[in-house]
Design a protein around this motif. Structure first.
Motif, PDB file in Angstrom:
ATOM      1  N   ALA A  19      24.546  43.583  42.960  1.00 61.79           N
ATOM      2  CA  ALA A  19      25.332  43.228  41.818  1.00 61.79           C
ATOM      3  C   ALA A  19      24.514  42.408  41.021  1.00 61.79           C
ATOM      4  O   ALA A  19      23.545  41.374  41.069  1.00 61.79           O
ATOM      5  N   ASP A  20      24.250  43.091  39.462  1.00 60.90           N
ATOM      6  CA  ASP A  20      23.848  41.960  38.501  1.00 60.90           C
ATOM      7  C   ASP A  20      24.832  40.779  38.358  1.00 60.90           C
ATOM      8  O   ASP A  20      25.773  40.651  38.662  1.00 60.90           O
ATOM      9  N   ASP A  21      23.929  40.150  37.884  1.00 62.23           N
ATOM     10  CA  ASP A  21      24.265  38.580  37.407  1.00 62.23           C
ATOM     11  C   ASP A  21      25.576  38.274  36.329  1.00 62.23           C
ATOM     12  O   ASP A  21      26.448  37.710  36.529  1.00 62.23           O
ATOM     13  N   ALA A  22      25.633  39.425  36.155  1.00 58.35           N
ATOM     14  CA  ALA A  22      26.471  39.807  34.631  1.00 58.35           C
ATOM     15  C   ALA A  22      28.432  40.122  35.601  1.00 58.35           C
ATOM     16  O   ALA A  22      28.932  40.444  35.360  1.00 58.35           O
ATOM     17  N   ALA A  23      28.158  40.739  36.427  1.00 61.10           N
ATOM     18  CA  ALA A  23      29.283  41.874  37.052  1.00 61.10           C
ATOM     19  C   ALA A  23      29.925  40.414  37.626  1.00 61.10           C
ATOM     20  O   ALA A  23      31.322  40.605  38.220  1.00 61.10           O
ATOM     21  N   VAL A  24      29.438  39.511  38.214  1.00 61.26           N
ATOM     22  CA  VAL A  24      30.059  38.332  38.729  1.00 61.26           C
ATOM     23  C   VAL A  24      29.610  36.750  38.462  1.00 61.26           C
ATOM     24  O   VAL A  24      30.154  36.119  39.214  1.00 61.26           O
ATOM     25  N   ALA A  25      29.584  37.040  36.512  1.00 63.17           N
ATOM     26  CA  ALA A  25      29.951  36.126  36.023  1.00 63.17           C
ATOM     27  C   ALA A  25      31.383  35.821  35.904  1.00 63.17           C
ATOM     28  O   ALA A  25      32.596  36.997  35.735  1.00 63.17           O
TER      29      ALA A  25
ATOM     30  N   LEU B 122      38.734  35.338  46.115  1.00 66.02           N
ATOM     31  CA  LEU B 122      38.967  34.572  44.713  1.00 66.02           C
ATOM     32  C   LEU B 122      37.684  33.996  44.716  1.00 66.02           C
ATOM     33  O   LEU B 122      36.992  32.781  45.339  1.00 66.02           O
ATOM     34  N   ILE B 123      36.660  34.091  43.348  1.00 71.79           N
ATOM     35  CA  ILE B 123      35.367  33.305  43.894  1.00 71.79           C
ATOM     36  C   ILE B 123      35.061  32.756  42.238  1.00 71.79           C
ATOM     37  O   ILE B 123      35.332  33.824  41.044  1.00 71.79           O
ATOM     38  N   ASP B 124      35.654  31.723  41.799  1.00 72.75           N
ATOM     39  CA  ASP B 124      35.372  30.388  40.308  1.00 72.75           C
ATOM     40  C   ASP B 124      34.084  30.371  39.889  1.00 72.75           C
ATOM     41  O   ASP B 124      33.552  29.295  40.338  1.00 72.75           O
ATOM     42  N   HIS B 125      33.575  31.293  38.995  1.00 71.45           N
ATOM     43  CA  HIS B 125      32.657  31.012  38.080  1.00 71.45           C
ATOM     44  C   HIS B 125      30.995  30.195  39.624  1.00 71.45           C
ATOM     45  O   HIS B 125      30.956  29.071  39.697  1.00 71.45           O
ATOM     46  N   ASP B 126      31.074  31.588  40.569  1.00 77.27           N
ATOM     47  CA  ASP B 126      30.057  30.874  41.743  1.00 77.27           C
ATOM     48  C   ASP B 126      29.578  31.942  42.234  1.00 77.27           C
ATOM     49  O   ASP B 126      29.396  32.504  42.813  1.00 77.27           O
ATOM     50  N   PRO B 127      28.058  32.544  40.983  1.00 75.17           N
ATOM     51  CA  PRO B 127      27.474  33.548  41.490  1.00 75.17           C
ATOM     52  C   PRO B 127      26.697  33.898  42.641  1.00 75.17           C
ATOM     53  O   PRO B 127      26.603  34.600  43.711  1.00 75.17           O
ATOM     54  N   GLU B 128      26.579  32.790  43.011  1.00 75.78           N
ATOM     55  CA  GLU B 128      25.988  32.388  44.822  1.00 75.78           C
ATOM     56  C   GLU B 128      27.165  32.599  45.976  1.00 75.78           C
ATOM     57  O   GLU B 128      26.717  34.088  46.613  1.00 75.78           O
TER      58      GLU B 128
ATOM     59  N   ILE C 213      33.973  44.306  42.536  1.00 71.62           N
ATOM     60  CA  ILE C 213      34.299  43.303  41.726  1.00 71.62           C
ATOM     61  C   ILE C 213      34.979  43.720  40.396  1.00 71.62           C
ATOM     62  O   ILE C 213      35.027  44.827  40.009  1.00 71.62           O
ATOM     63  N   GLN C 214      36.115  42.395  40.606  1.00 80.14           N
ATOM     64  CA  GLN C 214      36.879  42.952  39.542  1.00 80.14           C
ATOM     65  C   GLN C 214      37.115  40.834  38.791  1.00 80.14           C
ATOM     66  O   GLN C 214      37.193  40.159  39.677  1.00 80.14           O
ATOM     67  N   PRO C 215      37.439  41.478  37.108  1.00 79.65           N
ATOM     68  CA  PRO C 215      38.160  39.497  36.828  1.00 79.65           C
ATOM     69  C   PRO C 215      39.009  39.524  37.351  1.00 79.65           C
ATOM     70  O   PRO C 215      39.786  40.229  37.333  1.00 79.65           O
ATOM     71  N   TYR C 216      39.225  38.348  37.219  1.00 80.70           N
ATOM     72  CA  TYR C 216      40.584  37.590  37.854  1.00 80.70           C
ATOM     73  C   TYR C 216      41.180  37.304  36.621  1.00 80.70           C
ATOM     74  O   TYR C 216      41.033  37.061  35.728  1.00 80.70           O
ATOM     75  N   LEU C 217      42.535  38.246  36.463  1.00 78.29           N
ATOM     76  CA  LEU C 217      43.255  38.219  35.555  1.00 78.29           C
ATOM     77  C   LEU C 217      44.161  37.698  35.401  1.00 78.29           C
ATOM     78  O   LEU C 217      45.230  37.251  36.327  1.00 78.29           O
TER      79      LEU C 217
END
Length: 289
Positions: free
Chosen positions: A112-118, A136-142, A160-164
């Motif tokens: 996954a590129d970094d943009a997908a997990v930002a 659920l992962i909050d601003h933690d790409p690692e 991977i999906q953004p959390y709404l």
């Protein structure tokens, strides 16, 4: 005499509350574990209900479904089950113009590129239910990459999906359809942003309440079902469907389409056990293999 089998799993510690309601409303039905050796041909209809352990035995489960469908009618049909048990169907529905929560799929061996997990994201397996394996992962790409690696280590594709965030206040709306007709709706409170519990062992406990679907939600749900039938013709013939929508600034968005073994939230809609029973009864008596 019509006979209907409601398929469950022996891994449930006790009978699911919805199955109990349905047995009472549908006296011609029996609750049977899919893993056990039954004469499925003796039934006019077999309905997938609480077979929630299939996520760990998918190929075995699909092979069982094929065997059952070869001797009687299975709801929903095997091609639908095979398609719907992997959330990569979301990409196909998005291609049909359905408003889908943006979804990135990462198969084992891919990165996954970094943009997908930002930002604030949900990472979960494409084969899963009841929030199993979802994080659920909050601003933690690692941490996101670590969870993706964990899913890959078990042979699973990651979604991977953004959390709404609006779900925290408004909840997730589920619209239930029976034999193609809208039946009722329910609201499910946010799960991943809370401390999850698994009292039944197979799925996360849910905070549910009755709901009245808006015209916009019903229109989106109908668009989802119509798009599904375009992607997969067998999806035009569904005994049951649950369309799960999340609120967003752009309107309701599809989170998941549940066509395999969804809870139908019968305790939260007066008369729904009887409607579900009648839908299954109609299917069993009007369509023979």
């Amino acid at each position: 005499m019509t006979r209907i089998a409601l398929a469950t799993t022996r891994d449930l510690a006790e009978i699911d509350a919805e199955d109990a309601l349905l047995l009472a409303a549908l006296p011609e039905s029996e609750l049977l574990a899919w893993e056990d050796d039954h004469d499925w041909a003796a039934f006019d209809l077999v309905v997938l209900r609480s077979t929630w352990n299939y996520i760990d035995r998918l190929e075995e489960f699909l092979a069982w479904a094929e065997r059952v469908a070869s001797v009687t009618r299975l709801a929903n049909p095997v091609p639908v089950i095979r398609w719907n048990t992997d959330k990569r169907y979301l990409g196909q529905l998005a291609d049909q113009g359905v408003p889908v929560v943006p979804s990135v799929f990462v198969a084992p061996g891919d990165h996954a590129d970094d943009a997908a997990v930002a930002g604030k994201v949900v990472v979960k397996p494409t084969v899963g239910n009841g929030s199993n394996g979802a994080k659920l992962i909050d601003h933690d790409p690692e941490s996101a990459h670590e969870h993706i690696a964990f899913l890959h280590s078990t042979g699973r594709t990651a979604l991977i999906q953004p959390y709404l965030d609006r779900v925290d206040d408004e909840g997730e709306r589920s619209l239930i359809h029976l034999n193609g007709e809208f039946s009722h709706a329910a609201t499910k409170g946010a799960i991943l942003s809370q401390q999850m519990s698994f009292s039944a062992g197979l799925y996360a406990d849910e905070d549910l309440s009755p709901a009245t679907a808006t015209d916009q939600e019903r229109a989106v749900a109908l668009a989802v079902l119509e798009a599904s039938a375009r992607v997969l013709p067998e999806a035009a013939d569904l005994a049951y469907a649950r369309v799960d929508l999340l609120p967003s600034d752009d309107g309701p968005m599809l989170l998941e389409l549940e066509l395999t073994e969804p809870s139908l939230f019968m305790p939260f809609a007066p008369g729904s056990p009887e409607r579900v029973a009648e839908a299954f009864r109609t299917l069993a008596t009007s369509r023979k293999i």
